[in-house]
Scaffold this active site. Structure first.
Site, PDB file in Angstrom:
ATOM      1  N   TYR A 156       0.838  -1.207   0.000  1.00 50.97           N
ATOM      2  CA  TYR A 156       0.000   0.000   0.000  1.00 50.97           C
ATOM      3  C   TYR A 156       0.874   1.259   0.000  1.00 50.97           C
ATOM      4  CZ  TYR A 156      -3.889   3.006   1.608  1.00 50.97           C
ATOM      5  OH  TYR A 156      -4.854   3.979   1.734  1.00 50.97           O
ATOM      6  N   LYS A 160       1.050   4.128  -2.824  1.00 55.00           N
ATOM      7  CA  LYS A 160       0.677   5.513  -2.510  1.00 55.00           C
ATOM      8  C   LYS A 160       1.850   6.474  -2.721  1.00 55.00           C
ATOM      9  CE  LYS A 160      -3.638   4.771  -1.458  1.00 55.00           C
ATOM     10  NZ  LYS A 160      -4.695   5.320  -2.331  1.00 55.00           N
TER      11      LYS A 160
HETATM   12  P1  NAP Z   1     -13.550   2.076   0.681  1.00 52.77           P
HETATM   13  O1  NAP Z   1     -14.555   2.607   1.629  1.00 52.77           O
HETATM   14  O2  NAP Z   1     -13.065   0.682   0.825  1.00 52.77           O
HETATM   15  O3  NAP Z   1     -14.085   2.298  -0.819  1.00 52.77           O
HETATM   16  C1  NAP Z   1     -13.312   1.871  -1.901  1.00 52.77           C
HETATM   17  C2  NAP Z   1     -13.976   2.276  -3.195  1.00 52.77           C
HETATM   18  O4  NAP Z   1     -13.090   1.906  -4.284  1.00 52.77           O
HETATM   19  C3  NAP Z   1     -15.294   1.570  -3.464  1.00 52.77           C
HETATM   20  O5  NAP Z   1     -16.143   2.459  -4.170  1.00 52.77           O
HETATM   21  C4  NAP Z   1     -14.872   0.400  -4.365  1.00 52.77           C
HETATM   22  O6  NAP Z   1     -15.922  -0.079  -5.217  1.00 52.77           O
HETATM   23  C5  NAP Z   1     -13.777   1.071  -5.193  1.00 52.77           C
HETATM   24  N1  NAP Z   1     -12.819   0.122  -5.783  1.00 52.77           N
HETATM   25  C6  NAP Z   1     -12.031  -0.776  -5.122  1.00 52.77           C
HETATM   26  N2  NAP Z   1     -11.296  -1.474  -6.018  1.00 52.77           N
HETATM   27  C7  NAP Z   1     -11.634  -1.021  -7.256  1.00 52.77           C
HETATM   28  C8  NAP Z   1     -11.249  -1.370  -8.563  1.00 52.77           C
HETATM   29  N3  NAP Z   1     -10.331  -2.322  -8.817  1.00 52.77           N
HETATM   30  N4  NAP Z   1     -11.821  -0.712  -9.615  1.00 52.77           N
HETATM   31  C9  NAP Z   1     -12.746   0.253  -9.400  1.00 52.77           C
HETATM   32  N5  NAP Z   1     -13.154   0.627  -8.161  1.00 52.77           N
HETATM   33  C10 NAP Z   1     -12.612  -0.009  -7.108  1.00 52.77           C
HETATM   34  O7  NAP Z   1     -12.220   2.977   0.722  1.00 52.77           O
HETATM   35  P2  NAP Z   1     -11.970   4.451   1.317  1.00 52.77           P
HETATM   36  O8  NAP Z   1     -11.530   4.331   2.723  1.00 52.77           O
HETATM   37  O9  NAP Z   1     -13.095   5.357   0.972  1.00 52.77           O
HETATM   38  O10 NAP Z   1     -10.667   4.863   0.480  1.00 52.77           O
HETATM   39  C11 NAP Z   1     -10.741   5.575  -0.726  1.00 52.77           C
HETATM   40  C12 NAP Z   1      -9.328   5.959  -1.154  1.00 52.77           C
HETATM   41  O11 NAP Z   1      -8.730   6.754  -0.142  1.00 52.77           O
HETATM   42  C13 NAP Z   1      -8.407   4.756  -1.345  1.00 52.77           C
HETATM   43  O12 NAP Z   1      -7.539   4.994  -2.413  1.00 52.77           O
HETATM   44  C14 NAP Z   1      -7.634   4.694  -0.052  1.00 52.77           C
HETATM   45  O13 NAP Z   1      -6.399   4.083  -0.209  1.00 52.77           O
HETATM   46  C15 NAP Z   1      -7.490   6.182   0.237  1.00 52.77           C
HETATM   47  N6  NAP Z   1      -7.220   6.464   1.638  1.00 52.77           N
HETATM   48  C16 NAP Z   1      -8.103   6.109   2.626  1.00 52.77           C
HETATM   49  C17 NAP Z   1      -7.807   6.402   3.944  1.00 52.77           C
HETATM   50  C18 NAP Z   1      -8.753   6.061   5.063  1.00 52.77           C
HETATM   51  O14 NAP Z   1      -8.365   6.277   6.227  1.00 52.77           O
HETATM   52  N7  NAP Z   1      -9.946   5.573   4.790  1.00 52.77           N
HETATM   53  C19 NAP Z   1      -6.607   7.045   4.265  1.00 52.77           C
HETATM   54  C20 NAP Z   1      -5.723   7.390   3.250  1.00 52.77           C
HETATM   55  C21 NAP Z   1      -6.044   7.100   1.944  1.00 52.77           C
HETATM   56  P3  NAP Z   1     -16.882  -1.305  -4.727  1.00 52.77           P
HETATM   57  O15 NAP Z   1     -17.706  -0.772  -3.592  1.00 52.77           O
HETATM   58  O16 NAP Z   1     -17.706  -1.621  -5.929  1.00 52.77           O
HETATM   59  O17 NAP Z   1     -15.967  -2.411  -4.308  1.00 52.77           O
END
Ligand code: NAP
Length: 248
Positions: A156, A160
């Site tokens: 990851y 990133k």
């Molecule tokens: P999440 O709640 O798990 O949502 C992930 C989203 O990405 C869902 O809409 C999922 O679609 C979609 N997705 C996953 N794999 C995919 C693929 N191969 N092709 C197309 N769509 C895909 O994640 P989140 O926490 O909102 O995170 C969103 C972004 O922010 C990510 O890049 C994550 O690394 C980054 N981020 C998150 C955090 C945190 O604390 N949450 C911190 C830093 C960075 P489905 O629902 O259809 O599976």
């Protein structure tokens, strides 16, 4: 006038969590939204319905961003449906956490292919379109883990950190064409992804945040709206943390 009126935003992973908040916030500012999701159609439909309630166009597209073929087809379809794309948000991401010693090659590849290569595919598919229009805003959702590294997240963190290099290189290539490219590095934001962490791990993370609490998807969405709008037109190649001070 709203800041994103008459714009179209393509948000990968726009159906849930941070992407959903970005899609809704951009819709609130007047943008039409193409929501790209991986498999959870129900969540995508629910988000699209909420977006449409704001009086803008909303459509959902199932596409694995890790696939060159699928991203090519979906971007063609979105360009046909909306007549153009002004804002690309590369937000789709997954985790496959474990210590490096135990990390299988398939887990390393899956995370790199979705989180990093997915953004490369999407940018590549829209590169000429934005270049020809001489405008556009690309926002890549990185992470503080890409800046700091993290035990049990080598895949990851590599993805990133890679996104930051991709962001700066894209910014340099497209700056003279009026296209900006920036990265957002969220810290610990409440979502399905972080809800899955064990309670002990959550407490340990919060203790390292100077503000002593987690962030909300809306905190990230606020910055994404700003970066996509006219007030940020002279900002490119930047990486901005939304992390309560975690990585300073
Ligand atoms: P999440 O709640 O798990 O949502 C992930 C989203 O990405 C869902 O809409 C999922 O679609 C979609 N997705 C996953 N794999 C995919 C693929 N191969 N092709 C197309 N769509 C895909 O994640 P989140 O926490 O909102 O995170 C969103 C972004 O922010 C990510 O890049 C994550 O690394 C980054 N981020 C998150 C955090 C945190 O604390 N949450 C911190 C830093 C960075 P489905 O629902 O259809 O599976």
């Amino acid at each position: 006038m709203k800041s994103l009126e008459n714009k179209t935003a393509l948000v990968t992973g726009g159906s849930r969590g941070i992407g959903r908040a970005i899609a809704l916030a951009m819709a609130e500012e007047g943008a039409n939204i193409a929501v790209v999701f991986a498999g959870n159609r129900e969540a995508a439909e629910k988000t699209a319905a909420e977006i449409a309630e704001k009086g803008v166009q909303a459509r959902i597209y199932q596409c694995d961003v890790a696939s060159a073929g699928e991203t090519e087809a979906v971007v063609k379809q979105i360009l046909d449906d909306f007549g153009g794309v002004d804002i690309l948000v590369n937000n789709a991401g997954i985790v496959r956490d474990t210590l490096l010693l135990r990390m299988k090659e398939e887990d390393f590849d899956a995370v790199l292919n979705t989180n990093l290569k997915g953004a490369y595919h999407m940018i590549r598919q829209l590169y000429s379109h934005m270049m020809r229009k001489k405008s556009g805003s690309i926002i890549n959702i990185s992470s503080v883990v890409g800046l700091m590294g993290n035990a049990a997240q080598a895949n990851y963190a590599a993805a990133k950190a890679g996104l930051i290099g991709l962001t700066k290189s894209t910014a340099k290539e497209l700056a003279s064409r009026g296209v900006t490219c920036n990265a957002i590095a969220p810290g610990y934001i409440r979502s399905d992804m972080t809800d899955a962490l064990p309670e002990k791990a959550k407490e340990a993370i919060v203790s390292q945040i100077p503000m002593k609490h987690t962030g909300l998807p809306q905190d990230v969405a606020n910055l994404a709206v700003f970066l996509a709008g006219p007030a940020a037109s002279y900002i490119t190649g930047e990486v901005i943390r939304v992390d309560g001070g975690m990585a300073m």
